[in-house]
Scaffold this active site. Structure first.
Site, PDB file in Angstrom:
ATOM      1  N   ASN A   9     -31.049 -12.062  17.995  1.00  0.00           N
ATOM      2  CA  ASN A   9     -31.525 -13.443  17.899  1.00  0.00           C
ATOM      3  C   ASN A   9     -32.363 -13.553  16.630  1.00  0.00           C
ATOM      4  O   ASN A   9     -33.505 -13.104  16.596  1.00  0.00           O
ATOM      5  CB  ASN A   9     -32.358 -13.769  19.146  1.00  0.00           C
ATOM      6  N   TRP A  10     -31.762 -14.127  15.600  1.00  0.00           N
ATOM      7  CA  TRP A  10     -32.454 -14.186  14.297  1.00  0.00           C
ATOM      8  C   TRP A  10     -33.557 -15.235  14.278  1.00  0.00           C
ATOM      9  O   TRP A  10     -34.328 -15.290  13.330  1.00  0.00           O
ATOM     10  CB  TRP A  10     -31.452 -14.481  13.180  1.00  0.00           C
ATOM     11  N   LYS A  11     -33.599 -16.095  15.271  1.00  0.00           N
ATOM     12  CA  LYS A  11     -34.595 -17.183  15.313  1.00  0.00           C
ATOM     13  C   LYS A  11     -34.535 -17.985  13.999  1.00  0.00           C
ATOM     14  O   LYS A  11     -33.468 -18.111  13.412  1.00  0.00           O
ATOM     15  CB  LYS A  11     -35.980 -16.629  15.611  1.00  0.00           C
ATOM     16  N   HIS A  96     -34.149 -19.977  25.948  1.00  0.00           N
ATOM     17  CA  HIS A  96     -35.100 -19.021  25.375  1.00  0.00           C
ATOM     18  C   HIS A  96     -36.525 -19.520  25.606  1.00  0.00           C
ATOM     19  O   HIS A  96     -36.781 -20.729  25.538  1.00  0.00           O
ATOM     20  CB  HIS A  96     -34.827 -18.852  23.877  1.00  0.00           C
ATOM     21  N   GLU A  98     -39.083 -19.607  23.837  1.00  0.00           N
ATOM     22  CA  GLU A  98     -39.687 -20.410  22.767  1.00  0.00           C
ATOM     23  C   GLU A  98     -39.249 -21.869  22.877  1.00  0.00           C
ATOM     24  O   GLU A  98     -40.021 -22.782  22.589  1.00  0.00           O
ATOM     25  CB  GLU A  98     -39.309 -19.809  21.395  1.00  0.00           C
ATOM     26  N   GLU A 168     -36.454 -11.841  29.608  1.00  0.00           N
ATOM     27  CA  GLU A 168     -37.373 -11.684  28.486  1.00  0.00           C
ATOM     28  C   GLU A 168     -38.785 -12.056  28.914  1.00  0.00           C
ATOM     29  O   GLU A 168     -39.137 -13.249  28.901  1.00  0.00           O
ATOM     30  CB  GLU A 168     -36.949 -12.586  27.322  1.00  0.00           C
ATOM     31  N   GLY A 174     -42.139 -10.557  20.593  1.00  0.00           N
ATOM     32  CA  GLY A 174     -42.799 -10.585  19.287  1.00  0.00           C
ATOM     33  C   GLY A 174     -44.210 -10.026  19.293  1.00  0.00           C
ATOM     34  O   GLY A 174     -44.945 -10.169  18.319  1.00  0.00           O
ATOM     35  N   SER A 214     -39.718  -7.201  22.164  1.00  0.00           N
ATOM     36  CA  SER A 214     -40.189  -6.058  21.377  1.00  0.00           C
ATOM     37  C   SER A 214     -39.340  -4.807  21.566  1.00  0.00           C
ATOM     38  O   SER A 214     -39.861  -3.689  21.564  1.00  0.00           O
ATOM     39  CB  SER A 214     -41.665  -5.760  21.668  1.00  0.00           C
ATOM     40  N   GLY A 235     -35.009  -9.646  18.867  1.00  0.00           N
ATOM     41  CA  GLY A 235     -35.517 -10.601  17.886  1.00  0.00           C
ATOM     42  C   GLY A 235     -35.800  -9.899  16.568  1.00  0.00           C
ATOM     43  O   GLY A 235     -34.898  -9.627  15.774  1.00  0.00           O
ATOM     44  N   GLY A 236     -37.062  -9.582  16.339  1.00  0.00           N
ATOM     45  CA  GLY A 236     -37.520  -9.023  15.064  1.00  0.00           C
ATOM     46  C   GLY A 236     -36.652  -7.887  14.532  1.00  0.00           C
ATOM     47  O   GLY A 236     -36.282  -7.874  13.351  1.00  0.00           O
TER      48      GLY A 236
HETATM   49  P1  PGA Z   1     -38.554  -9.795  19.812  1.00  0.00           P
HETATM   50  O1  PGA Z   1     -37.843 -11.128  20.343  1.00  0.00           O
HETATM   51  O2  PGA Z   1     -37.518  -8.708  19.883  1.00  0.00           O
HETATM   52  O3  PGA Z   1     -38.967 -10.112  18.400  1.00  0.00           O
HETATM   53  O4  PGA Z   1     -39.708  -9.524  20.712  1.00  0.00           O
HETATM   54  C1  PGA Z   1     -36.931 -11.109  21.402  1.00  0.00           C
HETATM   55  C2  PGA Z   1     -36.429 -12.491  21.681  1.00  0.00           C
HETATM   56  O5  PGA Z   1     -37.229 -13.445  21.615  1.00  0.00           O
HETATM   57  O6  PGA Z   1     -35.241 -12.704  21.973  1.00  0.00           O
END
Ligand code: PGA
Length: 251
Positions: A9-11, A96, A98, A168, A174, A214, A235-236
C-alpha cells in the site's frame, strides 16, 4: 490451499515516474523468484494505475487504495470501482483505517463500496482493526467483530470468496510498533472463526487474512509463521523494492 499474499500500500507516495520505477524494480526482483503460492499486489495512487498496469507482468496484481460508494454521476473528485477495473486493476483496498479516520468512512458506506467493487469484478482487500484506546480497554475483538459483520452485511458466500481480509491494528500502522506474533495470530483466528459463522468452515478456511502494521523484513518471518496469518499489507516498507521482496521471501 489458501493463497499467500504480500500487498504494498503505497499510500500518498511517489510521483508518477517514481511509481513506475518502483514497479519496474519490484517486477525485476520478483522475476528472480518468489516462494511458491505467494502473490504480490501493488496499490499505487489512482493516477498511477493505468501506467503501472503496462509495466506489471500477469503474476503481479494491481490494486487501487479506495473507490467511491456510488456508481457514477455528480461526485466531483471520486473514482468509481468500475473506473478502477477499467485501468486493468484487479483489486481495491476498502476500509483502510486512514480512510475510516480522516474521511469518516462508516461501516455502511464501506459495505456499499464492497458491493460496488464486487460487481465491477474487483477483489476487495477489506481492512479492519482496532485503535490503541480500544486495545487498552480490551474491546479489540468486539470492535473487529462489528467491522466485519457490518462491512460484510448482505454479501453472499459466492461474492465473499473474492474478498481478502486485512487485519491492521491502528496502533501498529506507521508507528514501528508491530503486533506480537501471538496478538496477530489470536486476532486472525478470531476473524476466521467469525467468518466460519457467516460463510461456513470451507470458505473461512480458504480466506486469505493479511496482517498490516509496521511489517518489515525483520519481523515478517515470525508474523507469517502463524497458521492464520496468510501474508501482509505493507505500507512504509513497500516503498523500497528490496524490503518489499524481502518480506515476500520471508514465508
Ligand atoms: P505500515 O502501514 O506498514 O507503514 O505500518 C500499513 C498499512 O497502513 O497498510
Amino acid at each position: 490451499m489458501r493463497r499467500k499474499i504480500v500487498a504494498g500500500n503505497w499510500k500518498m507516495n511517489t510521483l508518477l515516474q517514481d511509481g513506475k520505477d518502483l514497479a519496474e524494480a519490484v517486477k525485476k526482483k520478483a522475476g528472480q523468484g518468489l516462494p511458491e503460492n505467494v502473490t504480490l499486489i501493488l496499490a499505487p495512487p489512482f493516477t498511477h494505475l493505468a501506467g503501472i498496469k503496462q509495466i506489471l507482468p500477469d503474476n503481479i496484481g494491481l490494486a487501487a487504495q479506495n473507490c467511491a460508494s456510488e456508481n457514477s454521476g455528480a461526485f466531483t473528485g471520486e473514482v468509481s470501482a468500475a473506473m478502477v477495473a477499467s485501468t486493468g486493476a484487479e483489486y481495491v483496498i476498502i476500509g483502510h483505517s486512514e480512510r475510516r479516520l480522516y474521511n469518516k468512512e462508516t461501516d455502511a458506506e464501506l459495505n456499499k463500496k464492497l458491493k460496488l467493487a464486487l460487481s465491477a469484478g474487483l477483489s476487495p482487500i477489506f481492512c479492519c482493526g482496532e485503535n490503541l484506546h480500544e486495545r487498552e480497554k480490551g474491546i479489540h475483538s468486539e470492535v473487529v467483530r462489528k467491522q466485519i459483520e457490518l462491512g460484510l452485511a448482505d454479501i453472499s458466500e459466492e461474492e465473499f470468496k473474492n474478498i481478502i481480509i486485512a487485519y491492521e491494528p491502528v496502533w501498529a500502522i506507521g508507528t514501528g510498533q508491530t503486533a506480537t506474533p501471538d496478538q496477530a495470530q489470536d486476532m486472525h483466528r478470531f476473524i476466521r472463526i467469525q467468518l466460519e459463522g457467516m460463510y461456513g468452515s470451507k470458505t473461512a478456511g480458504d480466506t486469505t487474512i493479511l496482517y498490516g502494521g509496521s511489517c518489515n523484513p525483520s519481523n515478517a518471518g515470525v508474523l507469517f509463521a502463524n497458521s492464520d496469518v496468510d501474508g501482509g499489507l505493507i505500507g512504509g516498507a513497500s516503498l523500497k523494492a528490496d524490503d518489499f521482496l524481502a518480506i515476500a521471501n520471508s514465508f
